[in-house]
Each structure stands twice: as structure tokens, then as C-alpha cells.
Enzyme design. Structure first.
Site, PDB file in Angstrom:
ATOM      1  CD  GLU A 188       0.827  -7.501   6.063  1.00 41.24           C
ATOM      2  OE1 GLU A 188       1.853  -7.176   5.451  1.00 41.24           O
ATOM      3  OE2 GLU A 188      -0.060  -8.215   5.549  1.00 41.24           O
ATOM      4  CD  GLU A 259      -3.898  -6.786   3.953  1.00 36.47           C
ATOM      5  OE1 GLU A 259      -3.195  -7.461   3.167  1.00 36.47           O
ATOM      6  OE2 GLU A 259      -3.537  -5.704   4.448  1.00 36.47           O
TER       7      GLU A 259
END
Length: 839
Positions: A188, A259
Site C-alpha cells: 500500500e 485484501e
């Protein structure tokens, strides 16, 4: 596009696929490539249903059962981070043992018939202490984490290379015959990339090139990284990637969802957090209907943040609302409803991977997506009602299909609805905590931590030390001592006026003592680590000893410039004196890392003999240690400790740290965020039934209400309506022809006990309009009196049963409420154990 451009694109596509891997088709060895549709294993496209399971968040004895449940839930891929700070806690000393035996975990995944995505990071966030980065990294000169910074890149490359080599030595990459088919570098990074400007962009390029240069033979991914350099695949994180993901940054990369958040992790002070099984199923069906080929549930099993492994203010319990709860028990209907969506999508596998997609947009909220090959029977359809409140009947190819609000119906043959994301045909269950019969004959003893003074800790620095750098992640606790001499003229003359000790702290919490007496405590929060402490103090004439216990609740796990985060007391003053305000910040301070009880390991059997314990009588003073012995709980099921009456501190069983507890930090609902704490069975003494429990308690508390509990999910339920489609397991597909494999294709209640137990009681059964949820059903206004008897006939004494929703059986022709849409709600209790079949 010119022919030259096409050739260049084809050439680059070929390289991006085939230079990633080089492996033969020998037995057990697999090539892993990709195209714009999916990953390709040995030349064959695949759909992947994946789940995050982190090896340090459970114990090795739990791994087999957790992985079995993941496989039975329809998963074919397991995702895990690699946790740098547990593998290299001390610089240059790598360890992969016990709970941190990554090789053992991955081999076990392969034994269970599943693949692995290895998220090397090495920054992982994961609500894990320091985002997985070892503390010693902070002390590397001139380092800037996660930037185009030579010191950081040097250590990152060394670590990533060592992990890859560890995997390679164990032959765990797919081309070597292992289960690892994907690897992830960074995590991320888009969130913080702008903070580093050009150094952020350059770092992304460097990280990708570094990973590719390791030649692991499988594709690399970057999650939430829109500019992932070729051939690295950019992947989505979020709740609804079917609609929020902008897609792969190149047409020859597949759509991967790394995710899909199954709930929300909890921090101390949070209220309960949930995400419905229906919403997750909708998101999964939506993603696959829009060219997705891999979804990963974060988390599929969250587990426990043992010891001091959680990040700042994060609870010990992690993602308990996942399909497998903290204890590894199936949380239904989440586990079973997702299993059903996996089955429904698997029935669509050939059209999804080989058909041509078309989209029919009916309205703002309604559409039909079809995958088919004209002229063949290859066809699958996804009919979507995206309106959150209104149901809709949608016409498709001559037939009408009723869709509840916010739902997708899956038609593997473009005709038959085998699954609707909103209609849960699978079972529900409820978790029970029952007091252990064997483990609660407690006799508590207490030892109170000595409060230091400047005699024991003379001033060593002018100002209080910064807490992170003082403790170096070896403990949560650090003492600060100073003294101040006051004369009669300094103290207030009126009894109703008292001086005030004020401490401005950068976090996370503190306890204050003056002349050995407890003054008070305060703390920050996950959002605002810093806080102000102000308490009145009865100072005396002469020398006054001030001791502050600074405390951390985990290191930060996210954000830019993590190496520049600070904690601990910042300014200290005394207000309200006749002589005015006295500043103590530069008064000279003594320091001590950790507590006396920690230094002597009094939470172990041997260490506990080093101090004098006393019998507990009522509430003990703040900063006390409590110990007792107890018998190993009966049975083989999960165990928890319920900490009623306690405040904040830590728990040990036989020297193993269960983690941090904090019951006094209440949520907005007026309740603790977490009251029960998981004790793995492996923490108990194997050779003796006698176990040592030690609790460090920072607040005035009494352990007399603390109990050891057995945990189960033996309350099993079903809740279906007459509009439910048959369970997806009612269907099979052969040569793209869908055929029923059960006699009764109508809706039916299906129940199955866990762990080979049998149904010993029917607690509730109602055909009509019952209300409530599993564990708390109530009768409605419409009820068939024969309901319970019918269910008992179908279910009592059995490990599993099905109850058809047959109106005639329940009403016997006497329907007292014909205008009511009928619901069947059942709740049963499981118990005993039927010996499993030898087949």
C-alpha cells in the site's frame, strides 16, 4: 495501432509472462504466468479463492485445523505476510522457529492442497508492531524508511534476499515444486508515496526491480500501487473492488484483489465492528463478474496478537469477525455463505475464464453480465440489483428473476439461479463461553511493584528521555524519576487548595506517583496518541519524590516517516503553588527500562520465587502482580480467560505472554472493547495439569472475578424463507450442463454440528414469521405448532440434518396466516462426539 506497435506489445507481453518464470513440466513443478484474464498455472487459467492466515497469530498446533477449515471453506490459496521483526529481532540474527516457522507453515499449506501468496513486504502494516520493521532499523544512521534512501534500501534488500533464499532452499516456489505462486513486494505504498516526492517514485521503481532480480520464478504483485512497474501486477485492497478498482495498469495483467476486508480490526476504545456475510458475498460475486480472477479475504482467520506484537492501541484479538474467529472456530453464516459463493463461482469457471463478457445495463441499479461463447453451451450470467432498499424482478432471456435488494444472482448455465448473495441458505451459529469446571479453583496472591525514587534512579539526563528510543521495543514500560524541594512558603495555606501536577505527554499512557503514593493515570487514543495529565497532589515540606511510569501500547504501523515518531513525557510542571508555577522538565531525570517484575521474570515458575507474594484481600494497589495456579481446562476445545474486575496490563500463562489487556478503556457503548483473551492449548503444561497464571495490573483491581472459560460454537441455527433458492450444493455441472443432485430442489434448512458432535436438543423451531438471530430467536405472530416436533424427527441424534420447507408438512392444511411469507427458523444444541467414520 501500427503493426510495429503491435509486435512490440506482443513481444513485451511475451517477455513479461515468460521471463518471470522458467520451469519444466516435471511432476510437482509448475510454471506460473499470467495474462489479462487470470494467473496461468502450467498453461491453465485458474480462479483463486484466497484467505489471509498469519502464522504468528496462532500456534503451530492450531495450524492444521485452521488450514483444513480454510480448504473446506472453498479456498485454494493462502496469503501470509512475512514478519521481519520476529525473524530478525536482533540485527543479523535470523530465526524461523516455533510460531515463526514460516517454512513449516508453507509446507503444511501445500500438504492441505492449497497454494501460497507470500507477502514479503518487508513493511507489512498489518496492525503489527512497527509495521513489521525491526526496532534496530530506527537506529541505523541517516535512515528514512520506505524511501529512495540508501541505508533503508540496503537493509531491505538484504532481508528480502534472505527470505527468498530461505524459501528457495526449502524448494517452496512453484517452479521448484512448492506452493508459492505469487510474491508481494512493499505494501500500500500509494498511501504515502507523495510524501517522499521524487524519492517515492524512485523507490517504487527500485523495489520492483530488486524483487524481479531475485528470479523467484513466480509473478510479483504490489497492492494499492497504481503505477506498479512492469512486470509487477498492481492489485486492489478494499471492501468493494468490483466497483472501486480502476483495474490493472496494463491490459495483459489480471485483476487481483489482495485484501477483501471481512470486518475491521479493533483498537482499544472501539465499539463492535461487523461486516455482513451478504455484503462480502456480493462484493466477491461482483468482482468476478467484472473480470476478477483472484480474491483474498483479509482476514480469513485473524487470530491473536500475543505478547507485545500488536501495533499502537490495537487489541489482542485480531479480526475476530473473520470467517474463522479468533479461536479458529467457523463463524457462520460468514464461513458457510462464502463457501457457497465459491461453489457457485466454480460452477461458472469455464465461462468466466474462456467466455466473452457482455454487459446489459438495464438501469442505474440493475444490470446483467454474461460470459459466453456464441454457438456453444458455454454461458454464465450475473444478474445484479444494486439498489440497497428495493427488490427487483429482472427479465433475462425470456424468464423473470426476483432479486432482493443489494444482491447478485449467479446463473452458471444462464438459466438456473444456484446462488443469490442476499439469501443465506447455509447455517448460522452462535459462540458460547462456558466456565471451565476444572480450571477455576483460584487462590490469588499479590506482589506490588516497588516505586523508585531518585535514590535508586539518580538523574542521568537533564530532560525525560524519549520513550521509544529509551525502551527500544524491549518492554512497554519505562520509569522517570525526579525530586523537588518545597518550603512552607511554597505550599497553599488553605486546605481547599492543592497544587496540581501537570504532564504533557506524547503518548501512550502513564501512571504518576508522588512520595510513593499513586496520584493517577491517563492515556491517549489510537487517533490522538498525546494527552494531558493533571491531578491535585498533597506535596510535603521538604524533598518530594516524583515517579512517572511511561507506557507504550505498541509501536506505530503506518504512515510516512515512521522513524520520526515519538512518545513519552514532554513537559512536566507543578501549578498552584504560592511561589508560582515550577517547571520540572529540565529538572534532571533518572530513568529505568522495564519493571522490577519483568527484570526478574516473576511471570515464570522460577522467577515467581524471587519475590514475596501475599494473599489477596480485596482490591490491590495500582501496579501490582497477581498470580494463581489452576488445573488444565477439560476437553480439547479453545480456552479463554475472562478478566472481569481488571483494568490494564498484561497476562502470562506458564511464562507465555497472552498479550495486553485493557478493560478500563470503555467503548462509546460503555463496555470494554475486549473482555475475553485467548489462551492457546499449547500454553498449558503438557506434563502437569498445574498451570501458572500471572497478571500485571496497572490499576487498582481485584482478580477474584477472573475465570477460565471453554469456548465453542455448539449453538447451530438455520433461517430461511420460502423465496430462498436451493442450496448451491444441490447442483453439479458436467460438460456445462447443470443437473440437480438432490431429490428436493426447494429451500431447506441444513444443519451440521462441529467436530463430529451430534444434535442433542432443539432449542427453537418455528415455521411462520419468527424474529431475531441465532442464539436469540423469538416467536412471531404466525407459528405452526408442529414445527419443533418436525425438526426433532429430522435432526435429533444426528451429526447433520436437512429440513425441507414443506408447507403441507408444517401446517397440515391448516395455515392460519396464508398471506404471510413463511420463514423457518431453527436453533439446535450440539454435544457429545460421534466417532468419525473410518472411510
Amino acid at each position: 495501432m501500427s503493426s510495429t506497435s503491435i509486435l512490440k506489445l506482443l513481444s513485451f507481453t511475451f517477455l513479461s509472462i515468460f521471463t518471470i518464470v522458467s520451469a519444466s513440466y516435471q511432476e510437482g513443478k509448475k510454471t506460473v504466468t499470467y495474462d489479462g484474464r487470470s494467473l496461468i498455472i502450467n498453461g491453465k487459467r485458474e480462479l483463486f479463492f484466497s484467505g489471509s492466515i498469519h502464522y504468528p497469530r496462532s500456534t503451530p498446533d492450531m495450524w492444521p485445523e485452521i488450514l483444513d477449515k480454510a480448504r473446506h471453506g472453498g479456498l485454494n490459496l493462502i496469503q501470509t505476510y512475512v514478519f521481519w521483526n520476529v525473524h530478525e529481532a536482533d540485527k543479523g540474527q535470523l530465526s524461523f522457529e516455533g510460531r515463526y516457522d514460516l517454512v513449516k507453515f508453507i509446507k503444511l499449506v501445500q500438504e492441505k492442497g492449497m497454494y501460497v501468496t507470500l507477502r514479503v513486504g518487508p513493511f507489512i502494516q498489518a496492525e503489527w508492531n512497527h509495521g513489521g520493521l525491526p526496532y534496530w532499523l530506527r537506529e541505523v544512521p541517516d535512515i528514512i524508511f520506505r524511501s529512495n534512501n540508501e541505508p533503508f534500501k540496503k537493509h531491505m534488500k538484504e532481508y528480502v534476499s534472505s527470505v527468498v533464499e530461505k524459501m528457495r532452499e526449502a524448494k517452496l516456489f512453484a517452479p521448484q515444486g512448492g506452493p508459492i505462486i505469487l510474491a508481494q513486494i512493499e505494501n500500500e505504498y500509494n498511501h504515502i508515496q507523495l510524501a517522499y516526492e521524487a524519492d517515492g517514485d524512485n523507490y517504487v521503481q527500485w523495489a520492483a526491480k530488486m524483487a524481479i532480480s531475485l528470479d523467484v520464478g513466480v509473478p510479483w504483485i504490489m497492492c494499492k500501487q497504481k503505477d506498479a512497474p512492469d512486470p509487477v501486477i498492481n492489485a486492489c485492497n478494499g471492501r468493494h473492488c468490483g466497483d472501486t478498482f480502476t483495474g490493472p495498469n496494463k491490459p495483459y495483467k489480471p485483476s487481483i484483489w489482495t485484501e477483501n476486508w471481512t470486518a475491521q480490526y479493533r483498537v482499544f476504545g472501539d465499539p463492535p465492528s461487523q461486516r455482513s456475510a451478504e455484503d462480502i458475498a456480493f462484493s466477491v460475486a461482483r468482482f468476478f463478474s467484472k473480470n476478477g480472477s483472484l480474491v483474498n479475504y483479509y482476514m480469513y482467520h485473524g487470530g491473536t496478537n500475543f505478547g507485545r506484537t500488536s501495533s499502537a492501541f490495537t487489541t489482542t484479538r485480531y479480526y475476530d469477525e473473520a470467517p474463522l474467529d479468533e479461536f479458529g472456530l467457523q463463524r457462520d453464516p460468514k464461513w458457510s455463505h462464502l463457501k457457497d459463493v465459491h461453489k457457485a463461482l466454480s460452477l461458472c469457471k469455464k465461462p468466466l475464464l474462456n467466455g466473452e463478457p457482455t454487459t446489459q445495463k438495464i438501469s442505474q441499479f440493475h444490470e446483467v453480465i454474461v460470459y459466453e461463447n456464441k454457438g456453444s453451451n458455454l454461458c454464465a450470467a450475473f444478474i445484479t440489483n444494486n439498489h440497497t432498499k428495493m427488490a427487483k424482478t429482472i427479465q433475462f432471456r425470456g424468464s423473470n428473476y426476483y432479486l432482493p435488494p443489494r444482491s447478485i444472482s449467479i446463473l452458471p448455465d444462464c438459466k438456473t439461479v444456484v446462488f443469490n448473495t442476499q439469501n443465506i441458505a447455509s447455517q448460522h451459529n452462535s459462540r458460547n463461553f462456558k466456565q471451565s469446571k476444572n480450571a477455576n479453583n483460584h487462590k490469588w496472591e499479590v506482589f506490588t511493584e516497588p516505586i523508585p525514587t531518585t535514590k535508586e534512579l539518580p538523574p542521568s539526563k537533564k530532560v525525560p528521555a524519549e520513550l521509544y528510543s529509551m525502551l527500544k521495543d524491549t518492554t512497554d514500560y519505562g520509569w522517570y524519576t525526579t525530586s523537588v524541594e518545597l518550603g512552607p512558603e511554597d505550599l497553599p495555606k488553605k486546605n481547599e487548595i492543592s497544587p496540581v501536577l501537570r504532564i504533557m505527554s506524547l503518548g501512550h499512557s502513564l501512571l504518576a506517583f508522588v512520595n510513593g503514593e499513586y496520584i493517577g493515570s491517563n492515556h491517549g487514543s489510537h487517533e490522538e496518541k498525546g494527552f494531558e495529565f493533571q491531578k491535585p497532589v498533597s506535596f510535603k515540606v521538604g524533598v518530594n519524590q516524583i515517579a512517572i511510569l511511561g507506557s507504550l501500547v505498541g509501536l506505530p504501523d503506518s504512515g510516512a516517516y515512521m522513524e520520526h515518531r515519538y512518545a513519552g513525557p514532554k513537559t512536566i510542571t507543578i501549578l498552584g503553588l504560592n511561589s508560582g508555577t515550577i517547571g520540572l522538565t529540565v529538572n534532571g531525570w533518572g530513568h529505568q527500562v522495564g519493571l522490577y517484575g519483568e527484570k526478574h521474570s516473576i511471570f515464570t515458575e522460577e522467577g515467581s520465587k524471587k519475590v514475596q507474594w501475599k494473599e489477596v484481600k480485596g482490591h490491590g494497589p495500582p501496579l501490582s502482580w497477581y498470580k494463581t495456579n489452576f488445573e488444565t481446562p477439560e476437553g480439547k476445545g479453545p480456552v479463554a480467560i475472562k478478566l472481569d474486575g481488571m483494568g490494564k496490563g498484561m497476562i502470562w500463562i506458564n511464562g507465555e505472554s497472552v498479550g495486553r489487556h485493557w478493560l478500563s478503556y470503555l467503548s462509546p457503548l460503555g463496555k470494554p472493547t475486549q473482555s475475553e483473551y485467548h489462551i492457546p492449548r499449547s500454553f498449558f503444561n503438557a506434563k502437569s495439569k498445574n498451570n501458572l497464571l500471572v497478571i500485571l495490573e496497572e490499576e487498582a483491581a481485584s482478580p477474584e472475578k477472573v475465570v477460565i472459560q471453554i469456548v465453542n460454537r455448539d449453538t447451530v441455527c438455520s433461517y430461511i424463507t420460502e423465496n430462498h433458492p436451493p442450496n448451491v450444493n444441490s447442483w453439479a455441472s458436467k460438460d456445462q450442463k447443470l443437473t440437480p443432485i438432490v431429490d428436493n430442489l426447494g429451500p431447506q434448512a441444513s444443519l451440521k454440528c462441529p467436530n463430529h458432535k451430534t444434535i442433542i436438543a432443539v432449542d427453537f423451531a418455528s415455521y411462520g414469521d419468527p424474529l431475531g438471530f441465532c442464539g436469540e430467536f423469538i416467536m412471531g405472530k404466525c407459528h405452526a405448532p408442529a414445527s419443533k416436533k418436525i425438526v426433532e424427527q429430522h435432526c435429533l441424534g444426528k451429526e447433520s440434518c436437512s429440513v425441507p420447507m414443506n408447507k403441507a408438512s408444517f401446517t397440515n392444511g391448516q395455515d392460519g396466516c396464508p398471506d404471510v411469507m413463511k420463514t423457518l427458523a431453527i436453533q439446535v444444541q450440539c454435544g457429545g462426539t460421534r466417532k468419525p467414520s473410518s472411510r
